[in-house]
Design an enzyme around this catalytic site. Structure first.
Site, short mmCIF file in Angstrom:
data_model
loop_
_atom_site.label_atom_id
_atom_site.label_comp_id
_atom_site.label_asym_id
_atom_site.label_seq_id
_atom_site.Cartn_x
_atom_site.Cartn_y
_atom_site.Cartn_z
N SER A 257 -5.18 8.35 -4.78
CA SER A 257 -4.87 6.94 -5.01
C SER A 257 -6.08 6.09 -4.69
O SER A 257 -6.95 6.48 -3.90
CB SER A 257 -3.71 6.50 -4.12
OG SER A 257 -4.14 6.38 -2.77
N ASP A 258 -6.14 4.90 -5.30
CA ASP A 258 -7.06 3.91 -4.77
C ASP A 258 -6.52 3.53 -3.40
O ASP A 258 -5.34 3.69 -3.10
CB ASP A 258 -7.15 2.70 -5.70
CG ASP A 258 -8.47 1.96 -5.56
OD1 ASP A 258 -9.13 2.12 -4.51
OD2 ASP A 258 -8.85 1.23 -6.49
N TRP A 259 -7.40 3.01 -2.55
CA TRP A 259 -7.06 2.79 -1.15
C TRP A 259 -6.01 1.67 -1.02
O TRP A 259 -6.32 0.49 -1.13
CB TRP A 259 -8.32 2.47 -0.36
CG TRP A 259 -9.02 3.65 0.23
CD1 TRP A 259 -9.39 3.80 1.53
CD2 TRP A 259 -9.43 4.86 -0.41
NE1 TRP A 259 -10.00 5.02 1.74
CE2 TRP A 259 -10.05 5.69 0.56
CE3 TRP A 259 -9.35 5.34 -1.72
CZ2 TRP A 259 -10.56 6.95 0.27
CZ3 TRP A 259 -9.87 6.59 -2.01
CH2 TRP A 259 -10.46 7.38 -1.04
N GLY A 261 -3.09 1.94 -2.97
CA GLY A 261 -2.46 1.87 -4.28
C GLY A 261 -1.08 2.49 -4.38
O GLY A 261 -0.47 2.46 -5.44
#
Length: 748
Positions: A257-259, A261
């Site tokens: 995941s994006d941080w 997300g």
């Protein structure tokens, strides 16, 4: 041992494909054994961050933590494990690379690979396993704050540059992590905005580069995006992660995941996501931490889903030689080497774009230059500290002012004035970091064009008046203005309000040109700016955020040590309201953003609708001239080969980028006039002729049929264009495409 040696000897005698199959089979066997020995707690620890940049390892089974780092312009400095506080030691200085926009501007696949090797080796040298790069989102609007991190408005060019970059990174036993999948084309409300886009536009514009790095680049990992699509957050998306990525494209690597997300445990667990990361230190409370364990124990989530995620992470580790005895053969890395600095300089040299040279002022004559005035804050500004997660702790950075003075070597007097008063920040402040608060207020916003405070306005007036006075009275051989944007405008988490230059630079330029009409203008930026003074400027250079050797490269271009060969990877519109995302679609939208422009993104819109632009896609000048001749289109669908002869008719060596576009004027569906489908960069001596030979992929003739829900190719006549930009077409030919029923369906 003898049995093992026999197996290895047999493998060496087989074909490459057979060897790969054996290694894949061994990989799956190792993974199955490890998963069978893992407890549920151990599995869960591998699926979420246990530090800001790593997950949990399982020491008893020899499974290490997976260590990640930003970013696209070099390996980021080290932070404390659970707090956004930089450690501050001297061992995390690194090579500062040109931005992805700069790299795309080279149109040089070899340099993309070399950039990847530098990034991969430096990450490995710093003890990282995954480098969170490259960013390959399409530049839908010139106002997106992260455009400097992305490559192009064109999916073909993006994919062609991203594939060798990924291969270069992974050649160093470091995993590339391509981001942000998908439709992350703005920063405003990036955590919650719902993107509405047609499936045709999704498939033709926003997904092809990702598909190419998965299938051709064999990328090991991929990062989900913050935004929402089809009612789902991209990091939890069944549409994107399960159906398209895993099922259609057969991706078997790791998805992170994006941080910050991930928002919902069940949705994340049942999606194709493997690893949840965030910016907070409550690691056990992440959705895929204790809440996921409880859901499994309560029977709400099948443990088999957990096993698949663990396998994907282990598969990445296996490919990086992180497991078992393979650790001994993992390649060591290196950072801050002379070779890395040279490769960085090579990219910077080829990324600079000469936009105007009306009076042939360039190249300047070093021997005749005795007195130079350099104006502009960007001439003396260190850029590596900013940009958000692209920030770099650079070993050094040669500014334009330093590069010019180094090249002239004391034989010329170089004066400098800032010209305009610009924002600044204390890069030595190691106590706080913006990222700790990056999940607030929707994750991003659009800048405001409020009034300028009186004290700032006064400083701007003082700086401007001093610069104009200096230029008028100094008797300079050359005046060089270095302006544009810095990382207070090109910045993660913030979109621009418009394309206007900050800090009253337009007024400064108008007054500067009054007293120095032949001033050379250099623009620093990661995305286009308005140029109301453009007709008054005779000489204009575009310089991206160009890495640690950027000032060296710029000086070499100015004084003719290097012939400029960069070409624009995006259109420079006159103003942002000319862009289709704004005049047809929406940007940045509200709770939703509608991509009503469909496939008409970038030059596809300007060219098809004949909208005047400042500088077109693919544009760039040289200190020499090139002539095209003898365009040939050979073969039959799906195997067409295009060749064109290019002659350097000037007096100096140079590099030309031959661009091949394909169009179908009588299509049964609405299509753009022409699309980039091939390119080649030729290095030519004066008087030399070379032939560019370019194969057209079957995808060059396809469009996505929304009713049939796959790519199709129409039979009939197609136009093949060879040119220096999308607007400067030198030659054109026709070819006939005959598609049999067995060829009707074409999946990229």
């Amino acid at each position: 041992m003898k049995q093992r040696n026999d197996i290895m000897w047999t493998a060496l005698k087989m074909s490459e494909n057979a060897r790969v199959n054996i290694m894949d089979n061994k990989c799956e066997m190792v993974i199955e054994v490890l998963v069978s020995k893992l407890t549920l707690d151990e599995k869960i620890s591998m699926l979420h961050g246990t530090g800001l940049f790593h997950n949990g390892g399982v020491e008893r089974l020899g499974i290490p933590e997976l260590v990640m780092s930003d970013g696209p312009m070099g390996v980021r400095n080290d932070f404390e494990d659970a707090h956004w506080m930089v450690i501050g030691n001297s061992d995390d200085y690194v090579s500062y690379l040109p931005s992805n926009s700069a790299l795309a501007s080279t149109w040089n696949r070899k340099l993309a690979y070399e950039t990847g090797t530098v990034l991969g080796e430096e990450a490995r040298g710093r003890g990282k396993d995954v480098i969170l790069a490259p960013g390959i989102n399409i530049k839908r609007s010139p106002l997106c704050g992260r455009n400097f991190e992305y490559m192009s408005e064109d999916p073909y060019l993006t994919g062609e540059m991203a594939v060798p970059l990924v291969k270069g990174v992974q050649n160093a036993d470091t995993a590339a992590c391509v981001k942000h999948f998908a439709l992350n084309n703005q920063e405003t409300e990036r955590l919650w905005v719902e993107v509405k886009v047609s499936e045709r536009a999704l498939r033709e514009i926003y997904l092809p580069a990702f598909e190419k790095v998965v299938k051709e680049g064999q990328v090991y990992s991929l990062m989900g995006a913050y935004n929402r699509y089809n009612g789902e957050h991209c990091c939890e998306s069944k549409t994107l992660l399960n159906h398209i990525l895993r099922e259609e494209w057969k991706f078997d690597g790791m998805v992170v995941s994006d941080w910050g997300g991930v928002h919902l445990t069940r949705e994340a667990a049942t999606s194709g996501l493997d690893l949840e990361m965030s910016v907070t230190d409550n690691f056990d409370e992440y959705c895929m931490a204790q809440p996921l364990k409880k859901a499994v124990e309560d029977g709400e989530i099948q443990e088999a889903l957990i096993d698949e995620k663990v396998k994907n992470i282990l598969r990445l580790m296996y490919r990086l030689h992180m497991l078992g005895e393979d650790v001994a053969i993992r390649k060591p890395g290196s950072y801050n080497t002379p070779e890395h600095r040279q490769k960085t300089l090579d990219v910077a040299r080829e990324s600079i774009v000469l936009l105007k040279n009306d009076k042939n002022q360039l190249p300047l004559c070093q021997g005749k230059t005795r007195k130079v005035l350099v104006v502009g804050d960007n001439a003396n500004r260190i850029q590596s500290y900013g940009g958000g997660s692209a920030e770099i702790k650079a070993l050094y950075e040669i500014t334009p002012l330093l590069g010019i003075k180094m090249l002239l070597g004391g034989n010329a007097k170089v004066d400098y004035v800032p010209g305009y008063y610009a924002d600044n920040f204390d890069h030595m402040n190691t106590e706080t970091n913006w990222q700790a608060d990056s999940l607030e207020n929707g994750g991003g916003s659009m800048g405001e064009n409020g009034g300028v405070a009186p004290e700032i306005l006064e400083k701007q007036n003082v700086y401007r008046e001093a610069a104009v006075k200096k230029a008028a009275e100094g008797g300079y051989d050359t005046v060089i203005f270095v302006g544009g944007q810095n990382h207070f405008q090109d910045l993660e988490g913030h979109d621009r309000q418009d394309m206007k230059l900050p800090y009253a630079q337009d007024k400064l330029l108008e007054e500067l040109l009054d007293v120095a009409p032949d001033a050379i203008v250099v623009m620093f930026s990661g995305s286009p700016v308005e140029m109301p003074w453009i007709k008054r400027v005779h000489t204009l250079i575009w310089n991206w955020f160009n890495g640690m050797e950027g000032g060296t490269a710029l000086a070499e271009i100015l004084f003719g040590k290097v012939n400029p060969s960069g070409r624009l990877p995006e259109t420079f519109p006159i103003t942002y309201t000319d862009c289709s995302a704004h005049c047809i679609g929406e940007f940045p939208g509200g709770e939703t953003v509608n991509y009503k422009e469909g496939i008409f993104v970038g030059y596809r819109y300007y060219d098809s609708r004949q909208i005047p632009v400042l500088f077109p896609f693919g544009y760039g000048l040289s200190y020499t001239e090139f002539v095209y001749s003898n365009l040939r289109v050979k073969g039959n669908y799906p195997d067409f080969k295009v060749s064109v002869d290019v002659t350097n008719v000037g007096s100096v060596a140079g590099k030309e980028i031959v661009q091949i576009y394909v169009g179908k004027p009588d299509s049964s569906v609405e299509r753009v006039v022409k699309e980039l489908r091939g390119f080649a960069k030729l290095d030519l001596q004066p008087g030399e002729t070379k032939t560019a030979e370019i194969s057209l992929d079957p995808a060059a003739f396809t469009y996505f049929d929304e009713q049939l829900r796959h790519f199709v190719t129409e039979s009939g006549e197609y136009k093949i264009f060879a040119g220096k930009s999308v607007e400067e077409i030198c030659l054109a030919e026709s070819c006939e495409v005959e598609v049999g029923s067995e060829q009707l369906r074409y999946f990229l």
